[in-house]
Design a protein around this motif. Structure first.
Motif, PDB file in Angstrom:
ATOM      1  N   TYR A   1       7.798  10.928  -1.292  1.00 45.08           N
ATOM      2  CA  TYR A   1       7.492  10.078  -0.191  1.00 45.08           C
ATOM      3  C   TYR A   1       8.496  10.104   0.940  1.00 45.08           C
ATOM      4  O   TYR A   1       8.817   8.908   1.597  1.00 45.08           O
ATOM      5  CB  TYR A   1       7.538   8.668  -1.021  1.00 45.08           C
ATOM      6  CG  TYR A   1       6.103   8.233  -1.381  1.00 45.08           C
ATOM      7  CD1 TYR A   1       4.935   8.291  -0.654  1.00 45.08           C
ATOM      8  CD2 TYR A   1       6.138   7.975  -2.908  1.00 45.08           C
ATOM      9  CE1 TYR A   1       3.839   8.175  -1.211  1.00 45.08           C
ATOM     10  CE2 TYR A   1       5.021   7.532  -3.303  1.00 45.08           C
ATOM     11  CZ  TYR A   1       3.798   7.679  -2.685  1.00 45.08           C
ATOM     12  OH  TYR A   1       2.572   7.401  -3.309  1.00 45.08           O
ATOM     13  N   ASP A   2       9.285  11.310   1.161  1.00 44.66           N
ATOM     14  CA  ASP A   2      10.169  11.295   2.353  1.00 44.66           C
ATOM     15  C   ASP A   2       9.878  10.885   3.646  1.00 44.66           C
ATOM     16  O   ASP A   2      10.677  10.339   4.286  1.00 44.66           O
ATOM     17  CB  ASP A   2      10.777  12.829   2.306  1.00 44.66           C
ATOM     18  CG  ASP A   2      11.696  13.062   3.384  1.00 44.66           C
ATOM     19  OD1 ASP A   2      12.668  12.657   2.998  1.00 44.66           O
ATOM     20  OD2 ASP A   2      11.524  13.681   4.422  1.00 44.66           O
TER      21      ASP A   2
ATOM     22  N   VAL B   1       9.385   3.587  -4.474  1.00 42.72           N
ATOM     23  CA  VAL B   1      10.227   4.566  -5.426  1.00 42.72           C
ATOM     24  C   VAL B   1      10.067   3.874  -6.801  1.00 42.72           C
ATOM     25  O   VAL B   1       9.976   4.488  -7.872  1.00 42.72           O
ATOM     26  CB  VAL B   1      11.541   5.002  -4.898  1.00 42.72           C
ATOM     27  CG1 VAL B   1      11.948   5.614  -6.084  1.00 42.72           C
ATOM     28  CG2 VAL B   1      11.091   5.981  -3.701  1.00 42.72           C
ATOM     29  N   ASP B   2      10.542   2.488  -6.808  1.00 35.12           N
ATOM     30  CA  ASP B   2      10.765   1.572  -8.073  1.00 35.12           C
ATOM     31  C   ASP B   2       9.441   1.942  -8.845  1.00 35.12           C
ATOM     32  O   ASP B   2       9.371   2.077 -10.149  1.00 35.12           O
ATOM     33  CB  ASP B   2      11.196   0.313  -7.772  1.00 35.12           C
ATOM     34  CG  ASP B   2      12.331   0.060  -7.484  1.00 35.12           C
ATOM     35  OD1 ASP B   2      13.248   1.104  -7.500  1.00 35.12           O
ATOM     36  OD2 ASP B   2      12.729  -1.089  -6.969  1.00 35.12           O
TER      37      ASP B   2
ATOM     38  N   LYS C   1      10.747   3.058   6.118  1.00 38.91           N
ATOM     39  CA  LYS C   1       9.848   1.903   5.815  1.00 38.91           C
ATOM     40  C   LYS C   1      10.549   0.858   5.003  1.00 38.91           C
ATOM     41  O   LYS C   1      11.251   1.252   4.189  1.00 38.91           O
ATOM     42  CB  LYS C   1       8.337   2.250   5.202  1.00 38.91           C
ATOM     43  CG  LYS C   1       7.638   3.305   6.225  1.00 38.91           C
ATOM     44  CD  LYS C   1       6.952   2.636   6.996  1.00 38.91           C
ATOM     45  CE  LYS C   1       5.894   3.694   7.751  1.00 38.91           C
ATOM     46  NZ  LYS C   1       5.443   3.232   8.788  1.00 38.91           N
ATOM     47  N   PRO C   2      10.316  -0.304   5.325  1.00 40.10           N
ATOM     48  CA  PRO C   2      10.828  -1.448   4.407  1.00 40.10           C
ATOM     49  C   PRO C   2      10.728  -1.372   3.054  1.00 40.10           C
ATOM     50  O   PRO C   2      11.204  -1.829   2.319  1.00 40.10           O
ATOM     51  CB  PRO C   2      10.497  -2.801   5.080  1.00 40.10           C
ATOM     52  CG  PRO C   2       9.163  -2.240   6.190  1.00 40.10           C
ATOM     53  CD  PRO C   2       9.333  -0.828   6.158  1.00 40.10           C
TER      54      PRO C   2
END
Ligand code: RTP
Ligand code: MG
Length: 146
Positions: free
Chosen positions: A49-50, A62-63, A55-56
């Motif tokens: 997701y680089d 990622v979690d 992004k906020p």
């Protein structure tokens, strides 16, 4: 022949949706050329997701992707990148058209069941990242049952 990377996210795996989702792509006529159930390291999730790292919601994303097993796949077929995205529906399940995977199986933008590559460049990048570029050949087996 075009290839794309699709991934059933932890919500889809835990809810037992792998079979139903794969059936849609099989029935459509696409060919499964690699697949694995796996847990995802933070390093892999961050690389995948680089593009979204500013992004906020990046940390939450990622979690979530690292929170449980995912089912990673490579599918092959005519226009599979864009057709798979159409079959998945819009990112937010609330906006996804009825009949799409996200509309039929999800209610939350964070837990939207499935990922699909969004361009030929990202499909190749993701196939390399998740499968080291490797796809299974059907050349020796196909037609024996036809
Ligand atoms: P994906 O990469 O997972 O296939 O989803 P996508 O192309 O439809 O959407 P993208 O913009 O790439 O976003 C990746 C994932 O981030 C989560 N997201 N959360 N809270 C939010 O506003 C928000 N926006 C996106 C979603 O889970 C999305 O699938
Ligand atoms: Mg995306």
């Amino acid at each position: 022949m075009e290839r794309t990377f699709l991934m059933i996210k932890p919500d889809g795996v835990q809810r037992g949706l792998i079979g139903q989702i794969m059936t849609r792509f099989e029935k459509k006529g696409f060919k499964l050329v690699n697949a694995k159930l796996m847990t995802v390291s933070r390093e892999l999730a961050e690389k995948h997701y680089d593009e979204l790292k500013e992004k906020p919601f990046f940390g939450e994303l990622v979690d979530f992707i690292t929170s449980g097993p995912v089912f990673a796949m490579i599918w092959e077929g005519n226009n599979v990148i864009s057709v798979a995205r159409a079959m998945m529906g819009k990112t937010n399940p609330a906006d996804a058209a009825p009949g799409t995977i996200r509309a039929d199986f999800a209610v939350s933008v964070g837990m939207n069941v499935i990922h699909g590559s969004d361009s030929p460049e990202n499909a190749q990048r993701e196939i390399d990242l998740w499968f080291n570029g490797e796809a299974i050949s059907y050349d020796k087996t196909i037609a024996k049952w036809l």
